[in-house]
Design a protein around this motif. Structure first.
Motif, PDB file in Angstrom:
ATOM      1  N   GLY A 266       1.452  17.968   9.577  1.00  0.00           N
ATOM      2  CA  GLY A 266       2.485  17.248   8.847  1.00  0.00           C
ATOM      3  C   GLY A 266       1.893  16.598   7.615  1.00  0.00           C
ATOM      4  O   GLY A 266       0.706  16.259   7.589  1.00  0.00           O
ATOM      5  N   ALA A 267       2.689  16.422   6.584  1.00  0.00           N
ATOM      6  CA  ALA A 267       2.219  15.803   5.343  1.00  0.00           C
ATOM      7  C   ALA A 267       3.375  15.070   4.691  1.00  0.00           C
ATOM      8  O   ALA A 267       4.550  15.421   4.887  1.00  0.00           O
ATOM      9  CB  ALA A 267       1.642  16.860   4.391  1.00  0.00           C
ATOM     10  N   GLY A 268       3.039  14.035   3.902  1.00  0.00           N
ATOM     11  CA  GLY A 268       4.102  13.295   3.236  1.00  0.00           C
ATOM     12  C   GLY A 268       3.581  12.103   2.478  1.00  0.00           C
ATOM     13  O   GLY A 268       2.393  12.013   2.140  1.00  0.00           O
ATOM     14  N   ILE A 269       4.480  11.156   2.227  1.00  0.00           N
ATOM     15  CA  ILE A 269       4.167   9.940   1.491  1.00  0.00           C
ATOM     16  C   ILE A 269       4.585   8.745   2.333  1.00  0.00           C
ATOM     17  O   ILE A 269       5.615   8.776   3.016  1.00  0.00           O
ATOM     18  CB  ILE A 269       4.874   9.928   0.118  1.00  0.00           C
ATOM     19  CG1 ILE A 269       4.483   8.675  -0.672  1.00  0.00           C
ATOM     20  CG2 ILE A 269       6.391  10.044   0.265  1.00  0.00           C
ATOM     21  CD1 ILE A 269       4.961   8.718  -2.110  1.00  0.00           C
ATOM     22  N   GLY A 270       3.777   7.701   2.310  1.00  0.00           N
ATOM     23  CA  GLY A 270       4.054   6.515   3.109  1.00  0.00           C
ATOM     24  C   GLY A 270       3.927   5.249   2.286  1.00  0.00           C
ATOM     25  O   GLY A 270       3.176   5.190   1.303  1.00  0.00           O
ATOM     26  N   VAL A 271       4.659   4.222   2.701  1.00  0.00           N
ATOM     27  CA  VAL A 271       4.629   2.910   2.073  1.00  0.00           C
ATOM     28  C   VAL A 271       4.443   1.881   3.180  1.00  0.00           C
ATOM     29  O   VAL A 271       5.135   1.922   4.200  1.00  0.00           O
ATOM     30  CB  VAL A 271       5.928   2.620   1.298  1.00  0.00           C
ATOM     31  CG1 VAL A 271       5.882   1.219   0.695  1.00  0.00           C
ATOM     32  CG2 VAL A 271       6.148   3.658   0.215  1.00  0.00           C
ATOM     33  N   GLY A 272       3.506   0.949   2.989  1.00  0.00           N
ATOM     34  CA  GLY A 272       3.273  -0.105   3.953  1.00  0.00           C
ATOM     35  C   GLY A 272       3.242  -1.456   3.277  1.00  0.00           C
ATOM     36  O   GLY A 272       2.767  -1.588   2.151  1.00  0.00           O
ATOM     37  N   THR A 273       3.760  -2.484   3.956  1.00  0.00           N
ATOM     38  CA  THR A 273       3.758  -3.840   3.406  1.00  0.00           C
ATOM     39  C   THR A 273       3.611  -4.840   4.537  1.00  0.00           C
ATOM     40  O   THR A 273       3.950  -4.554   5.690  1.00  0.00           O
ATOM     41  CB  THR A 273       5.054  -4.115   2.605  1.00  0.00           C
ATOM     42  OG1 THR A 273       4.973  -5.409   2.002  1.00  0.00           O
ATOM     43  CG2 THR A 273       6.264  -4.061   3.512  1.00  0.00           C
ATOM     44  N   ILE A 274       3.094  -6.013   4.203  1.00  0.00           N
ATOM     45  CA  ILE A 274       2.941  -7.103   5.153  1.00  0.00           C
ATOM     46  C   ILE A 274       3.993  -8.160   4.836  1.00  0.00           C
ATOM     47  O   ILE A 274       4.074  -8.641   3.706  1.00  0.00           O
ATOM     48  CB  ILE A 274       1.533  -7.724   5.082  1.00  0.00           C
ATOM     49  CG1 ILE A 274       0.466  -6.639   5.267  1.00  0.00           C
ATOM     50  CG2 ILE A 274       1.380  -8.813   6.128  1.00  0.00           C
ATOM     51  CD1 ILE A 274       0.527  -5.950   6.614  1.00  0.00           C
TER      52      ILE A 274
ATOM     53  N   TYR B 268       0.850  -1.194   0.000  1.00  0.00           N
ATOM     54  CA  TYR B 268       0.000   0.000   0.000  1.00  0.00           C
ATOM     55  C   TYR B 268       0.883   1.240   0.000  1.00  0.00           C
ATOM     56  O   TYR B 268       1.887   1.314   0.719  1.00  0.00           O
ATOM     57  CB  TYR B 268      -0.878  -0.016   1.254  1.00  0.00           C
ATOM     58  CG  TYR B 268      -1.874   1.112   1.364  1.00  0.00           C
ATOM     59  CD1 TYR B 268      -3.068   1.095   0.652  1.00  0.00           C
ATOM     60  CD2 TYR B 268      -1.643   2.190   2.220  1.00  0.00           C
ATOM     61  CE1 TYR B 268      -3.999   2.108   0.781  1.00  0.00           C
ATOM     62  CE2 TYR B 268      -2.563   3.213   2.351  1.00  0.00           C
ATOM     63  CZ  TYR B 268      -3.741   3.160   1.631  1.00  0.00           C
ATOM     64  OH  TYR B 268      -4.656   4.168   1.751  1.00  0.00           O
ATOM     65  N   VAL B 269       0.528   2.235  -0.826  1.00  0.00           N
ATOM     66  CA  VAL B 269       1.236   3.510  -0.910  1.00  0.00           C
ATOM     67  C   VAL B 269       0.213   4.630  -0.744  1.00  0.00           C
ATOM     68  O   VAL B 269      -0.895   4.546  -1.300  1.00  0.00           O
ATOM     69  CB  VAL B 269       1.977   3.667  -2.255  1.00  0.00           C
ATOM     70  CG1 VAL B 269       2.705   5.003  -2.311  1.00  0.00           C
ATOM     71  CG2 VAL B 269       2.952   2.520  -2.474  1.00  0.00           C
TER      72      VAL B 269
END
Length: 309
Positions: A263-271, A238-239
């Motif tokens: 705050g603001a930005g970009i995130g990456v999530g993985t299982i 997920y991005v």
């Protein structure tokens, strides 16, 4: 050491039960809190709320003894290393969850409210109440690739999260776990773009970090809000683009949702087989330097075992 047992259908009914016994000895590396030994247990029952299929009511009881040792903040602000400190807790919760395609939801919502009552007629070292509430909602804007009528393909998702908590009374020697800390992603309540423990009831403190917490870093009221636009590439990846806002206050009477750190930005999530992993690159708009001058900047947050989406 932890022993836990869960029966999702107690006596073949819609009531579930979870009991838990534990003893933990921690050498904190986060915030130099110091060593702590916790021994306790809890019993939780949940059942449908007025027969609602997706809404459940929970009732719980827990007891915990804690002892602090070594050097660090916890041993500095408690007497006799908190020998004999005991917390006795009755809790109630109400949760409605209609989210789908977890852990990276694409539709539905979550509403939950919990209340914990400590001390008083229950006994124990401290007497206080803690209240928490959380609201999450998601919607799919578009499906990209794959068969649009099937489960495959990427999904463009919009989400909104609101979280808040309040403590009434004196938490005593349990302040580090029962009061709230704000900033970072590894301890307490997350607010990306800011270091751990940096959001305090007195404002932003640039001198805190993952290895340095102050007694003033903890507060009795918090509120955070997150808006996100995410791309669910698969059930394991997920991005998203996010915008966080939140603050911490010393007393309920100080609560002011118009004064929030952004705050603001970009995130990456993985299982992964090790659990959830995440990486966030966030910009703290309201950071200041040691002289109080504006000092906004980017910072990177690494998450292990946590999902904030």
């Amino acid at each position: 050491l932890e022993i836990s047992y869960t029966d999702p259908s107690l006596f073949q009914t819609s009531t579930s039960m979870t009991d838990n016994l534990y003893r933990s000895e921690s050498q904190y590396t986060i915030a130099n809190l110091g060593q702590s030994t916790r021994t306790g247990g809890s019993l939780l029952f949940t059942f449908p709320f007025f027969s609602a299929r997706r809404t459940r009511l929970g009732l719980s009881y827990g007891v915990e003894a804690v002892r602090y040792g070594g050097t660090g903040l916890l041993s500095e602000v408690t007497t006799n290393d908190c020998a004999g400190c005991l917390r006795s807790t009755v809790g109630i919760s109400l949760t409605r969850d209609t989210r789908i395609e977890m852990p990276f939801a694409t539709d539905g919502s979550l509403q939950t409210f919990t209340a914990q009552f400590n001390g008083g007629p229950l006994g124990g070292t401290a007497s206080f109440q803690q209240y928490r509430t959380e609201f999450k909602t998601y919607a799919t804007l578009a499906k990209l690739g794959g068969d649009k009528a099937g489960p495959n393909g990427m999904k463009l998702v919009v989400g909104l999260t609101e979280r808040g908590g309040m403590v009434m009374g004196n938490t005593g020697p349990f302040f580090s776990t029962q009061e709230f800390a704000l900033g970072g992603v590894q301890y307490g309540e997350p607010l990306r773009g800011y270091p751990e423990f940096s959001i305090t009831p007195l404002g932003y403190n640039p001198n805190t970090s993952i290895s340095n917490a102050l007694l003033q870093s903890f507060g009795n009221v918090f509120f955070t809000s997150t808006a996100e636009l995410g791309l669910r590439i698969s059930s394991q990846f997920y991005v998203n683009l996010f915008y966080d806002a939140g603050n911490l206050w010393a007393h309920p009477r100080d609560f002011d949702p118009t004064r929030l750190f952004r705050g603001a930005g970009i995130g990456v999530g993985t299982i992964t087989p090790l659990g959830p992993l995440g990486l966030d690159w966030a910009y703290g708009f309201d950071r200041t330097d040691s002289f109080g001058n504006p000092d906004p900047k980017f910072m990177i947050h690494f998450r292990l075992g946590q999902i904030f989406y």
